[in-house]
Design an enzyme around this catalytic site. Structure first.
Site, PDB file in Angstrom:
ATOM      1  N   ARG A 251      11.851  -5.373   4.951  1.00 28.08           N
ATOM      2  CA  ARG A 251      11.357  -3.964   4.613  1.00 28.08           C
ATOM      3  C   ARG A 251      12.514  -2.903   5.327  1.00 28.08           C
ATOM      4  O   ARG A 251      12.762  -3.152   6.461  1.00 28.08           O
ATOM      5  CB  ARG A 251      10.076  -3.743   4.872  1.00 28.08           C
ATOM      6  CG  ARG A 251       9.680  -1.957   4.882  1.00 28.08           C
ATOM      7  CD  ARG A 251       8.458  -1.824   5.083  1.00 28.08           C
ATOM      8  NE  ARG A 251       7.733  -2.250   6.118  1.00 28.08           N
ATOM      9  CZ  ARG A 251       6.267  -2.487   6.404  1.00 28.08           C
ATOM     10  NH1 ARG A 251       5.423  -1.781   5.484  1.00 28.08           N
ATOM     11  NH2 ARG A 251       5.905  -2.954   7.402  1.00 28.08           N
TER      12      ARG A 251
ATOM     13  N   ARG B  87      10.983  -0.821  11.081  1.00 33.69           N
ATOM     14  CA  ARG B  87      10.102  -0.539  12.032  1.00 33.69           C
ATOM     15  C   ARG B  87       9.911  -1.824  13.290  1.00 33.69           C
ATOM     16  O   ARG B  87      10.270  -2.793  13.088  1.00 33.69           O
ATOM     17  CB  ARG B  87       8.592  -0.527  11.308  1.00 33.69           C
ATOM     18  CG  ARG B  87       8.194   0.665  10.740  1.00 33.69           C
ATOM     19  CD  ARG B  87       7.012   0.552   9.718  1.00 33.69           C
ATOM     20  NE  ARG B  87       5.933  -0.464  10.003  1.00 33.69           N
ATOM     21  CZ  ARG B  87       4.801  -0.497   9.623  1.00 33.69           C
ATOM     22  NH1 ARG B  87       4.879   0.223   8.500  1.00 33.69           N
ATOM     23  NH2 ARG B  87       3.785  -1.269  10.024  1.00 33.69           N
TER      24      ARG B  87
ATOM     25  N   LYS C  29       0.712  -1.224   0.058  1.00 28.94           N
ATOM     26  CA  LYS C  29      -0.029  -0.062   0.033  1.00 28.94           C
ATOM     27  C   LYS C  29       0.713   1.312  -0.119  1.00 28.94           C
ATOM     28  O   LYS C  29       0.729   2.107  -0.935  1.00 28.94           O
ATOM     29  CB  LYS C  29      -1.074   0.035   1.190  1.00 28.94           C
ATOM     30  CG  LYS C  29      -1.854  -1.052   1.425  1.00 28.94           C
ATOM     31  CD  LYS C  29      -2.565  -1.035   2.439  1.00 28.94           C
ATOM     32  CE  LYS C  29      -1.969  -1.072   3.830  1.00 28.94           C
ATOM     33  NZ  LYS C  29      -1.277  -2.363   4.049  1.00 28.94           N
TER      34      LYS C  29
ATOM     35  N   ARG D  95     -10.010   0.696   8.568  1.00 32.87           N
ATOM     36  CA  ARG D  95      -9.569  -0.632   8.949  1.00 32.87           C
ATOM     37  C   ARG D  95     -10.730  -1.346   9.607  1.00 32.87           C
ATOM     38  O   ARG D  95     -10.529  -2.423   9.748  1.00 32.87           O
ATOM     39  CB  ARG D  95      -8.561  -0.578   9.679  1.00 32.87           C
ATOM     40  CG  ARG D  95      -7.077  -1.039   8.776  1.00 32.87           C
ATOM     41  CD  ARG D  95      -6.050  -0.689  10.054  1.00 32.87           C
ATOM     42  NE  ARG D  95      -4.679  -1.508   9.689  1.00 32.87           N
ATOM     43  CZ  ARG D  95      -3.481  -0.777   9.106  1.00 32.87           C
ATOM     44  NH1 ARG D  95      -3.741   0.223   8.792  1.00 32.87           N
ATOM     45  NH2 ARG D  95      -2.654  -1.566   9.222  1.00 32.87           N
TER      46      ARG D  95
ATOM     47  N   ARG E 299      -0.880  -8.665  13.151  1.00 34.73           N
ATOM     48  CA  ARG E 299      -1.303  -7.812  12.188  1.00 34.73           C
ATOM     49  C   ARG E 299      -2.126  -8.220  11.184  1.00 34.73           C
ATOM     50  O   ARG E 299      -3.212  -7.966  10.646  1.00 34.73           O
ATOM     51  CB  ARG E 299      -0.119  -7.078  11.616  1.00 34.73           C
ATOM     52  CG  ARG E 299       0.548  -5.897  12.775  1.00 34.73           C
ATOM     53  CD  ARG E 299       1.767  -5.532  12.582  1.00 34.73           C
ATOM     54  NE  ARG E 299       2.135  -4.924  10.852  1.00 34.73           N
ATOM     55  CZ  ARG E 299       3.136  -4.787  10.338  1.00 34.73           C
ATOM     56  NH1 ARG E 299       4.066  -5.239  11.066  1.00 34.73           N
ATOM     57  NH2 ARG E 299       3.045  -4.071   9.188  1.00 34.73           N
TER      58      ARG E 299
HETATM   59  P1  AP5 Z   1       4.637  -1.661   1.808  1.00 26.52           P
HETATM   60  O1  AP5 Z   1       4.426  -0.926   0.729  1.00 26.52           O
HETATM   61  O2  AP5 Z   1       5.562  -0.887   2.961  1.00 26.52           O
HETATM   62  O3  AP5 Z   1       3.724  -2.473   2.281  1.00 26.52           O
HETATM   63  P2  AP5 Z   1       2.199  -1.850   3.298  1.00 26.52           P
HETATM   64  O4  AP5 Z   1       1.039  -2.515   2.607  1.00 26.52           O
HETATM   65  O5  AP5 Z   1       2.306  -0.431   3.374  1.00 26.52           O
HETATM   66  O6  AP5 Z   1       2.564  -2.311   4.377  1.00 26.52           O
HETATM   67  P3  AP5 Z   1       2.541  -2.055   6.144  1.00 26.52           P
HETATM   68  O7  AP5 Z   1       3.241  -2.869   6.939  1.00 26.52           O
HETATM   69  O8  AP5 Z   1       3.006  -0.446   6.156  1.00 26.52           O
HETATM   70  O9  AP5 Z   1       0.976  -2.111   6.244  1.00 26.52           O
HETATM   71  P4  AP5 Z   1       0.517  -2.002   7.491  1.00 26.52           P
HETATM   72  O10 AP5 Z   1      -0.984  -1.839   7.163  1.00 26.52           O
HETATM   73  O11 AP5 Z   1       0.694  -3.189   8.410  1.00 26.52           O
HETATM   74  O12 AP5 Z   1       1.108  -0.991   8.533  1.00 26.52           O
HETATM   75  P5  AP5 Z   1       0.484   0.452   8.936  1.00 26.52           P
HETATM   76  O13 AP5 Z   1       1.594   1.473   9.110  1.00 26.52           O
HETATM   77  O14 AP5 Z   1      -0.749   0.906   8.009  1.00 26.52           O
HETATM   78  O15 AP5 Z   1       5.510  -2.934   1.219  1.00 26.52           O
HETATM   79  C1  AP5 Z   1       6.154  -3.645   2.095  1.00 26.52           C
HETATM   80  C2  AP5 Z   1       7.607  -4.123   1.768  1.00 26.52           C
HETATM   81  O16 AP5 Z   1       7.472  -4.890   0.568  1.00 26.52           O
HETATM   82  C3  AP5 Z   1       8.706  -2.990   1.351  1.00 26.52           C
HETATM   83  O17 AP5 Z   1       9.846  -3.174   1.915  1.00 26.52           O
HETATM   84  C4  AP5 Z   1       8.614  -2.921  -0.238  1.00 26.52           C
HETATM   85  O18 AP5 Z   1       9.680  -2.581  -0.927  1.00 26.52           O
HETATM   86  C5  AP5 Z   1       8.130  -4.473  -0.536  1.00 26.52           C
HETATM   87  N1  AP5 Z   1       7.258  -4.435  -1.667  1.00 26.52           N
HETATM   88  C6  AP5 Z   1       5.835  -3.845  -2.030  1.00 26.52           C
HETATM   89  N2  AP5 Z   1       5.509  -4.160  -3.069  1.00 26.52           N
HETATM   90  C7  AP5 Z   1       6.293  -5.213  -3.621  1.00 26.52           C
HETATM   91  C8  AP5 Z   1       6.208  -6.208  -4.625  1.00 26.52           C
HETATM   92  N3  AP5 Z   1       5.141  -6.072  -5.514  1.00 26.52           N
HETATM   93  N4  AP5 Z   1       6.964  -7.166  -4.736  1.00 26.52           N
HETATM   94  C9  AP5 Z   1       8.089  -7.263  -3.728  1.00 26.52           C
HETATM   95  N5  AP5 Z   1       8.126  -6.522  -2.947  1.00 26.52           N
HETATM   96  C10 AP5 Z   1       7.467  -5.449  -2.707  1.00 26.52           C
HETATM   97  O19 AP5 Z   1       0.103   0.140  10.428  1.00 26.52           O
HETATM   98  C11 AP5 Z   1       1.019   0.013  11.490  1.00 26.52           C
HETATM   99  C12 AP5 Z   1      -0.197  -0.298  12.857  1.00 26.52           C
HETATM  100  O20 AP5 Z   1      -0.442   1.123  13.057  1.00 26.52           O
HETATM  101  C13 AP5 Z   1      -1.130  -1.124  12.585  1.00 26.52           C
HETATM  102  O21 AP5 Z   1      -0.693  -2.640  13.154  1.00 26.52           O
HETATM  103  C14 AP5 Z   1      -2.177  -0.546  13.755  1.00 26.52           C
HETATM  104  O22 AP5 Z   1      -1.488  -0.984  15.042  1.00 26.52           O
HETATM  105  C15 AP5 Z   1      -1.812   0.889  13.701  1.00 26.52           C
HETATM  106  N6  AP5 Z   1      -3.017   1.416  12.695  1.00 26.52           N
HETATM  107  C16 AP5 Z   1      -2.806   2.071  11.447  1.00 26.52           C
HETATM  108  N7  AP5 Z   1      -3.823   2.417  10.868  1.00 26.52           N
HETATM  109  C17 AP5 Z   1      -4.709   2.094  11.502  1.00 26.52           C
HETATM  110  C18 AP5 Z   1      -6.370   2.134  11.528  1.00 26.52           C
HETATM  111  N8  AP5 Z   1      -6.966   2.837  10.308  1.00 26.52           N
HETATM  112  N9  AP5 Z   1      -6.912   1.857  12.531  1.00 26.52           N
HETATM  113  C19 AP5 Z   1      -6.486   1.024  13.480  1.00 26.52           C
HETATM  114  N10 AP5 Z   1      -5.037   0.750  13.685  1.00 26.52           N
HETATM  115  C20 AP5 Z   1      -4.183   1.488  12.776  1.00 26.52           C
END
Ligand code: AP5
Length: 227
Positions: free
Chosen positions: A136, A170, A22, A97, A181
């Site tokens: 990552r 992270r 994402k 979410r 997660r």
């Molecule tokens: P990346 O693009 O970083 O993936 P992502 O989908 O953004 O993953 P996140 O881990 O950031 O998502 P998340 O939803 O767990 O975390 P968030 O910060 O939102 O890609 C991942 C890796 O793969 C990278 O190294 C990239 O280079 C590689 N890659 C990408 N595409 C690829 C491909 N096609 N092929 C190969 N490699 C690839 O949330 C963190 C925490 O915050 C949550 O656990 C929760 O506690 C809280 N939180 C956040 N938002 C909310 C909400 N709305 N409600 C409640 N809690 C929330």
């Protein structure tokens, strides 16, 4: 195309499990379409670092891989959406979410005469997400995302985007937290796919391929949604 369509800012949602790509794709869409990426994960990590009341409440929840309360996340998102740069249109990365968050978003948008342009589901297998998350890292200067295998900087040790030479990983990118997660995603977020399907704005894309190929698919979907 009527005037309202051309002047209403786009609102795009990227749905998908942790590690689906994402953030990677949102930053590319931001550059291509001049939109603003809003990541609730980034906003929460900033609140944790700043030790705000919301950040202090969110810290342990995030470290456990659970979802932060709807109340905190909706308040953070509402404040960010009110900032002037969001008038260009936004890509929501990691929000909503839960169904409560999705309904709150519908309410916020309707107050401003806006609606969702498209909710795009990035579809990836669970095993692939673990591989992506465990490799990552991000640039400590601009936040550009990299991966030990799949996306390395063109010049070793130097960010492609800003030239910074420091990187970070992270705290929640470890095996136990990733399992929580993923469980939170399947229980609380995956039902939003049906929610947006029933609202007629869902688009699905296979996110198992190469970053550039997925970016091209998304460019077509977003271009169409914004036309
Ligand atoms: P990346 O693009 O970083 O993936 P992502 O989908 O953004 O993953 P996140 O881990 O950031 O998502 P998340 O939803 O767990 O975390 P968030 O910060 O939102 O890609 C991942 C890796 O793969 C990278 O190294 C990239 O280079 C590689 N890659 C990408 N595409 C690829 C491909 N096609 N092929 C190969 N490699 C690839 O949330 C963190 C925490 O915050 C949550 O656990 C929760 O506690 C809280 N939180 C956040 N938002 C909310 C909400 N709305 N409600 C409640 N809690 C929330």
């Amino acid at each position: 195309m009527d005037a309202a369509t051309t002047t209403t800012p786009a609102v795009l949602i990227l749905l998908g499990p942790p590690g689906a790509g994402k953030g990677t794709q949102a930053r590319m869409l931001e550059d291509t379409f001049g939109l603003v990426q809003l990541s609730t994960g980034d906003l929460l990590r900033a609140a944790v670092a700043a030790e705000t009341e919301a950040g202090l409440a969110a810290k342990a929840v995030m470290e456990a891989g659970d979802l932060v309360s709807d109340e905190i996340v909706i308040a953070i998102l509402r404040d960010r959406l009110d900032e002037p740069d969001c008038a260009k249109g936004v890509i929501l990365d990691g929000f909503p979410r839960t169904t409560v968050q999705a309904e709150a978003l519908d309410g916020l948008l309707s107050e401003n005469g806006q609606k969702i342009s498209a909710a795009i589901s990035l579809e990836v297998e669970d095993a692939e997400m673990v591989t992506r998350i465990s490799g990552r890292y991000t640039c400590a200067g601009c936040g550009e995302g990299f991966h030990d295998t799949f996306k390395v900087p063109a010049v070793e040790g130097k960010c492609d985007k800003c030239g910074h030479t420091e990187f970070k990983r992270r705290a929640d990118d470890n095996a136990e937290t990733v399992a929580s997660r993923l469980a939170a995603y399947h229980a609380q977020t995956a039902p939003l796919i049906t929610y947006y399907e029933s609202h007629g704005v869902l688009q699905r894309t296979n996110a198992m391929g190469k970053i550039e190929d997925i970016a091209n698919d998304l460019k077509n979907i977003v271009g169409h949604a914004m036309s």
